[in-house]
Design a protein around this motif. Structure first.
Motif, PDB file in Angstrom:
ATOM      1  N   LEU A  84       0.868  -1.171   0.000  1.00 31.03           N
ATOM      2  CA  LEU A  84       0.000   0.000   0.000  1.00 31.03           C
ATOM      3  C   LEU A  84       0.907   1.223   0.000  1.00 31.03           C
ATOM      4  O   LEU A  84       1.210   1.786   1.036  1.00 31.03           O
ATOM      5  N   GLY A  85       1.399   1.604  -1.180  1.00 27.76           N
ATOM      6  CA  GLY A  85       2.359   2.690  -1.245  1.00 27.76           C
ATOM      7  C   GLY A  85       3.648   2.256  -0.604  1.00 27.76           C
ATOM      8  O   GLY A  85       4.287   1.296  -1.028  1.00 27.76           O
ATOM      9  N   SER A  86       4.071   2.950   0.462  1.00 27.45           N
ATOM     10  CA  SER A  86       5.305   2.592   1.151  1.00 27.45           C
ATOM     11  C   SER A  86       5.052   1.641   2.308  1.00 27.45           C
ATOM     12  O   SER A  86       5.952   1.330   3.056  1.00 27.45           O
TER      13      SER A  86
ATOM     14  N   SER B  27       4.244  -4.786  11.064  1.00 31.99           N
ATOM     15  CA  SER B  27       4.029  -3.785  10.027  1.00 31.99           C
ATOM     16  C   SER B  27       5.381  -3.175   9.703  1.00 31.99           C
ATOM     17  O   SER B  27       6.181  -2.909  10.605  1.00 31.99           O
ATOM     18  N   CYS B  28       5.661  -3.007   8.440  1.00 27.16           N
ATOM     19  CA  CYS B  28       6.949  -2.496   7.989  1.00 27.16           C
ATOM     20  C   CYS B  28       6.742  -1.264   7.117  1.00 27.16           C
ATOM     21  O   CYS B  28       5.893  -1.274   6.223  1.00 27.16           O
TER      22      CYS B  28
ATOM     23  N   GLY C 134      -4.569   6.506   8.813  1.00 24.89           N
ATOM     24  CA  GLY C 134      -3.604   7.451   8.242  1.00 24.89           C
ATOM     25  C   GLY C 134      -2.969   6.914   6.968  1.00 24.89           C
ATOM     26  O   GLY C 134      -2.751   7.662   6.004  1.00 24.89           O
ATOM     27  N   TYR C 135      -2.655   5.612   6.947  1.00 23.87           N
ATOM     28  CA  TYR C 135      -2.087   5.004   5.745  1.00 23.87           C
ATOM     29  C   TYR C 135      -3.068   5.094   4.578  1.00 23.87           C
ATOM     30  O   TYR C 135      -2.697   5.387   3.442  1.00 23.87           O
TER      31      TYR C 135
ATOM     32  N   GLY D 158      -2.767   7.309   1.062  1.00 27.94           N
ATOM     33  CA  GLY D 158      -2.866   6.630  -0.224  1.00 27.94           C
ATOM     34  C   GLY D 158      -3.979   7.180  -1.098  1.00 27.94           C
ATOM     35  O   GLY D 158      -4.236   6.655  -2.186  1.00 27.94           O
ATOM     36  N   GLY D 159      -4.669   8.229  -0.633  1.00 30.14           N
ATOM     37  CA  GLY D 159      -5.698   8.873  -1.441  1.00 30.14           C
ATOM     38  C   GLY D 159      -7.105   8.415  -1.175  1.00 30.14           C
ATOM     39  O   GLY D 159      -8.016   8.737  -1.942  1.00 30.14           O
TER      40      GLY D 159
END
Length: 258
Positions: free
Chosen positions: A8-10, A24-25, A92-93, A97-98
């Motif tokens: 999911l993105g970064s 979670s990384c 927030g993630y 991510g939009g």
């Protein structure tokens, strides 16, 4: 130790290593390394409701017909402090991510309210084969939407009724606001999405199986369970079922003749 996940993105969220935690990384490109944390938390089941719109235009083609907001939260007892913090982090993630979102305390109520709206719009447009806004041009169509909303609200009161000893202010508001609030919400959505083809109508036009069983069908089944009559929803359910059955019979007949 190996684990796989989805990017999911970064962010990479790994498969749970147990029922009580996960890694979670996060990685900031172009770095070659990432920082990982192990989260010890109680297992929770998330439920979400998205207010945007989408429908299948054809095989493998999905049309995003309206941008909305994702409301999600824990289904059942509220999470412990650590899990609540992880929910905020996950929110927030998604935001980065939009995907606009917020954490909702009473997601089942929000889900039922959306079901009421979909029952009053999707099934009626599917039967009449018109876009959402056309419902507002017909007194008869709006009367049908009213009947669907009345039944959905009455059933919802029982489905969402708090268990003994609970004091749920959101349920009380839903009950006291009456079916008129459900109807008004459906009318507002129909007006706001006037040019849209509902997902159920798109399925009918494409001779695909619809979600009628999970919308109006849910109202009918829960009504039977609680001893509540739902004739408007039952008629819509039967009509959409019949439309699908007859379309498949015609298709089979054409195939047999070729």
């Amino acid at each position: 130790m190996g684990a796989h996940g989805s990017d999911l993105g970064s962010l990479k969220v790994c498969e749970p290593l147990s029922h009580f935690g996960y890694f979670s990384c996060t990685q900031s490109p172009p770095a070659k390394t990432c920082s990982c944390r192990y989260h010890e938390a109680k297992s929770v089941l998330l439920q979400g409701v998205y207010s945007g719109g989408a429908y299948m235009e054809g095989a493998g083609v999905v049309v995003h017909s309206g941008v909305g907001d994702l409301a999600f939260g824990v289904q059942g007892p509220q999470p412990d402090d650590l899990s609540a913090g992880l929910l905020k982090e996950f929110s927030g993630y998604l935001e980065s991510g939009g995907l606009p979102n917020h954490i909702q305390e009473n997601v089942p109520l929000l889900a039922w309210e959306k079901l009421c709206t979909n029952a009053a719009i999707n099934a009626v447009t599917a039967v009449l084969r018109v876009k959402n806004g056309a419902l507002l041009d017909s007194t008869a169509a709006m009367d049908l939407m009213k009947s669907v909303s009345m039944e959905a609200h009455q059933v919802g009161i029982e489905v969402l009724r708090p268990t003994s000893g609970e004091n749920d202010s959101s349920w009380t508001s839903f009950k006291n606001n009456g079916w008129e609030a459900c109807y008004k919400r459906a009318m507002t959505v129909a007006e706001r999405t006037s040019g849209n083809t509902s997902s159920m109508l798109a399925d009918v036009l494409n001779k695909k199986k619809t979600e009628i069983e999970y919308i109006n069908g849910t109202i009918v089944r829960e009504g039977l369970k609680h001893g509540i009559s739902t004739p408007a929803n039952q008629v819509l359910l039967s009509l959409v079922r019949a439309s699908y059955d007859l379309a498949n019979i015609r298709m089979q007949h054409i195939q047999d003749q070729s």
